[in-house]
Scaffold this active site. Structure first.
Site, short mmCIF file in Angstrom:
data_model
loop_
_atom_site.label_atom_id
_atom_site.label_comp_id
_atom_site.label_asym_id
_atom_site.label_seq_id
_atom_site.Cartn_x
_atom_site.Cartn_y
_atom_site.Cartn_z
N GLY A 10 1.39 -1.53 0.22
CA GLY A 10 -0.30 0.18 0.48
C GLY A 10 0.62 1.44 -0.16
N ALA A 11 2.41 1.17 -0.51
CA ALA A 11 3.01 2.40 -0.70
C ALA A 11 2.28 3.33 -1.55
CB ALA A 11 3.70 1.88 -1.14
N ASN A 12 1.33 3.71 -2.24
CA ASN A 12 1.66 4.97 -3.16
C ASN A 12 -0.13 5.47 -2.88
OD1 ASN A 12 -0.76 2.29 -3.32
ND2 ASN A 12 -2.25 3.96 -4.11
N GLY A 14 -1.72 7.65 1.37
CA GLY A 14 -1.31 7.35 2.57
C GLY A 14 0.04 7.78 3.46
N ILE A 15 -0.03 7.25 4.35
CA ILE A 15 0.61 6.21 4.93
C ILE A 15 1.90 5.59 4.26
CG2 ILE A 15 2.11 5.13 7.10
CD1 ILE A 15 -1.07 6.08 8.47
N GLY A 16 1.72 4.60 3.78
CA GLY A 16 2.28 4.31 2.63
C GLY A 16 3.57 4.50 1.53
N SER A 140 -3.64 -1.26 14.99
CA SER A 140 -4.20 0.25 15.17
C SER A 140 -4.59 0.64 16.41
CB SER A 140 -5.41 0.76 14.14
OG SER A 140 -6.25 1.75 14.44
N TYR A 166 -13.23 -3.60 11.06
CA TYR A 166 -11.82 -3.09 11.07
C TYR A 166 -11.12 -3.56 11.77
CZ TYR A 166 -8.25 0.43 10.42
OH TYR A 166 -7.00 1.35 10.22
N1 LIG Z 1 -5.01 6.77 8.63
C1 LIG Z 1 -5.02 6.20 10.66
O1 LIG Z 1 -5.70 7.82 11.09
C2 LIG Z 1 -5.63 5.55 10.24
C3 LIG Z 1 -4.71 4.73 12.10
C4 LIG Z 1 -4.77 3.46 12.27
C5 LIG Z 1 -4.22 2.74 11.60
N2 LIG Z 1 -4.00 3.07 10.10
C6 LIG Z 1 -3.64 1.85 9.15
O2 LIG Z 1 -2.52 2.44 8.30
C7 LIG Z 1 -2.01 1.87 7.30
C8 LIG Z 1 -2.47 3.25 6.21
O3 LIG Z 1 -4.16 3.76 6.18
P1 LIG Z 1 -3.79 4.98 5.59
O4 LIG Z 1 -4.57 5.39 6.55
O5 LIG Z 1 -2.34 5.62 5.17
O6 LIG Z 1 -4.97 4.45 4.30
P2 LIG Z 1 -4.45 4.71 2.20
O7 LIG Z 1 -4.16 5.82 2.47
O8 LIG Z 1 -6.08 4.40 2.09
O9 LIG Z 1 -3.01 3.72 2.75
C9 LIG Z 1 -3.79 2.55 2.43
C10 LIG Z 1 -3.17 2.37 0.40
O10 LIG Z 1 -3.45 0.22 0.84
C11 LIG Z 1 -4.32 0.32 0.02
N3 LIG Z 1 -4.76 -1.64 -0.22
C12 LIG Z 1 -5.80 -0.97 0.03
N4 LIG Z 1 -6.49 -2.72 -0.75
C13 LIG Z 1 -5.62 -3.32 -1.30
C14 LIG Z 1 -5.59 -4.49 -1.47
N5 LIG Z 1 -6.63 -4.83 -1.99
N6 LIG Z 1 -4.27 -5.07 -1.44
C15 LIG Z 1 -3.06 -4.09 -2.22
N7 LIG Z 1 -3.85 -2.88 -1.55
C16 LIG Z 1 -3.79 -2.41 -0.83
C17 LIG Z 1 -4.88 0.99 -1.21
O11 LIG Z 1 -3.99 0.95 -2.40
P3 LIG Z 1 -5.35 2.45 -2.82
O12 LIG Z 1 -5.27 3.58 -2.88
O13 LIG Z 1 -5.13 1.54 -4.29
O14 LIG Z 1 -6.61 1.64 -2.44
C18 LIG Z 1 -3.67 1.95 -0.14
O15 LIG Z 1 -2.17 2.64 -0.98
C19 LIG Z 1 -3.95 1.38 7.14
O16 LIG Z 1 -3.43 -0.29 7.26
C20 LIG Z 1 -4.41 1.26 7.81
O17 LIG Z 1 -5.39 0.49 8.86
C21 LIG Z 1 -4.51 4.15 9.71
#
Ligand SMILES: NC(=O)c1ccc[n+]([C@@H]2O[C@H](COP(=O)([O-])OP(=O)(O)OC[C@H]3O[C@@H](n4cnc5c(N)ncnc54)[C@H](OP(=O)(O)O)[C@@H]3O)[C@@H](O)[C@H]2O)c1
Length: 284
Positions: A10-12, A14-16, A140, A166
């Site tokens: 998921g490096a494209n 957000g956090i990744g 999380s 979730y």
């Molecule tokens: N944001 C927060 O406040 C928060 C808090 C606690 C934990 N987290 C955790 O942090 C991590 C990153 O989340 P984020 O907030 O950065 O969200 P994000 O910006 O939506 O990033 C999520 C990444 O996961 C990818 N992904 C989703 N479904 C996938 C699949 N089937 N196969 C491969 N990749 C997939 C997305 O790809 P697409 O762009 O193609 O959808 C995107 O690159 C997650 O594990 C989340 O649970 C986030």
């Protein structure tokens, strides 16, 4: 980090993405494992331009499809003899019941099972020594509200609560971390983390309009993805945690105690055995 190979799921976005940018800035060889390879390639190009590090590759990976996870693992192993850091970062949030290609509830399937399979399939490249390999699972704090319902992991029950599903998937991330450490602690360190409340598009992608609107309202109070990446980067690079394993860190890089359920060894074993059976046909 110049000789280190780091795979981030998921490096494209957000956090990744922010994690990838920071690690590329430190000279590591990065592999961006993304569901949409076109997005992955675009981001890889942008990261190479901004950091001047041209050692950034992409790997197509759909965690909602075990066949894709197997193919990605094979492709990675064919091209890379070793993996120094694996960051299981990708995640999905939805408030409607959806199933993965293999018939599992989407959040459990993507957030836990896909990463479980990827990690096990990459073991030949990971297993080196405890001091040279790190596995990092982005969990999380919501795992504390999670309960594992083994009778509903395929969406058997009609009612669906996205937040509960979730939280369950994030509880699975912590249980997996602890059990991976118990089983492979000689070969690698494994830790998990809460990145904080981070203003990404996590709940704007698949969630319904109301959830998406509420998530957008929170964003001004959330931290930026660059800050959300801090604990992943710390666990990937800092010598302080070279020998720390089976632990859960918060967004300030402080050790925290996960919930009592997340520390239950019997439950972690049961989840491991369930997951092993689920992915058996796709193991390398
Ligand atoms: N944001 C927060 O406040 C928060 C808090 C606690 C934990 N987290 C955790 O942090 C991590 C990153 O989340 P984020 O907030 O950065 O969200 P994000 O910006 O939506 O990033 C999520 C990444 O996961 C990818 N992904 C989703 N479904 C996938 C699949 N089937 N196969 C491969 N990749 C997939 C997305 O790809 P697409 O762009 O193609 O959808 C995107 O690159 C997650 O594990 C989340 O649970 C986030």
């Amino acid at each position: 980090m110049k000789d280190k190979t780091i795979l981030i799921t998921g490096a494209n976005d957000g956090i990744g993405r922010a994690t990838a940018e920071q690690l590329a800035g430190r000279g590591a060889h990065l592999v961006l494992a993304c569901r949409d390879d076109t997005k992955g390639q675009r981001v890889a190009k942008e990261i190479m331009e901004t950091t001047g590090n041209h050692n950034v590759d992409t790997l197509p990976l759909d965690l909602a499809d075990f066949a894709s996870v197997k193919a990605a693992s094979e492709e990675f192993l064919a091209e890379h003899p070793k993996l120094d850091v694996l960051i299981n970062n990708a995640g999905v949030y939805t408030d409607r019941l959806e199933l993965t290609t293999d018939g599992y509830e989407l959040q459990f399937g993507v957030n836990h099972l896909g990463h479980f399979l990827l990690t096990l399939n990459l073991l030949p490249a990971i297993q080196c020594c405890r001091h040279c390999t790190r596995v990092i699972n982005v969990a999380s704090a919501i795992h504390k509200k999670g309960v594992l319902d083994f009778t509903n992991l395929r969406g058997e029950k009609k009612s669906y609560n996205g937040t509960e599903a979730y939280a369950q998937s994030k509880l699975a991330n912590v249980l997996f971390t602890m059990e991976l450490d118990r089983r492979y602690g000689q070969d690698m360190t494994t830790n998990c983390l809460h990145p904080g409340l981070v203003g990404t598009r996590l709940a704007n992608k698949k969630a319904g309009a109301l959830t998406s609107a509420v998530w957008s309202m929170y964003k001004p109070f959330a931290t930026r993805p660059e800050q959300g990446a801090a604990t992943s980067v710390y666990l990937a690079t800092n010598p302080e945690v070279r020998d720390v394993s089976g632990r859960y860190f918060d967004e300030r890089q402080c050790l925290q105690k996960p919930s009592a359920i997340a520390r239950n060894e019997q439950l972690a074993r049961r989840l491991w055995e369930y997951s092993e059976q689920a992915v058996a046909d796709f193991r390398l």
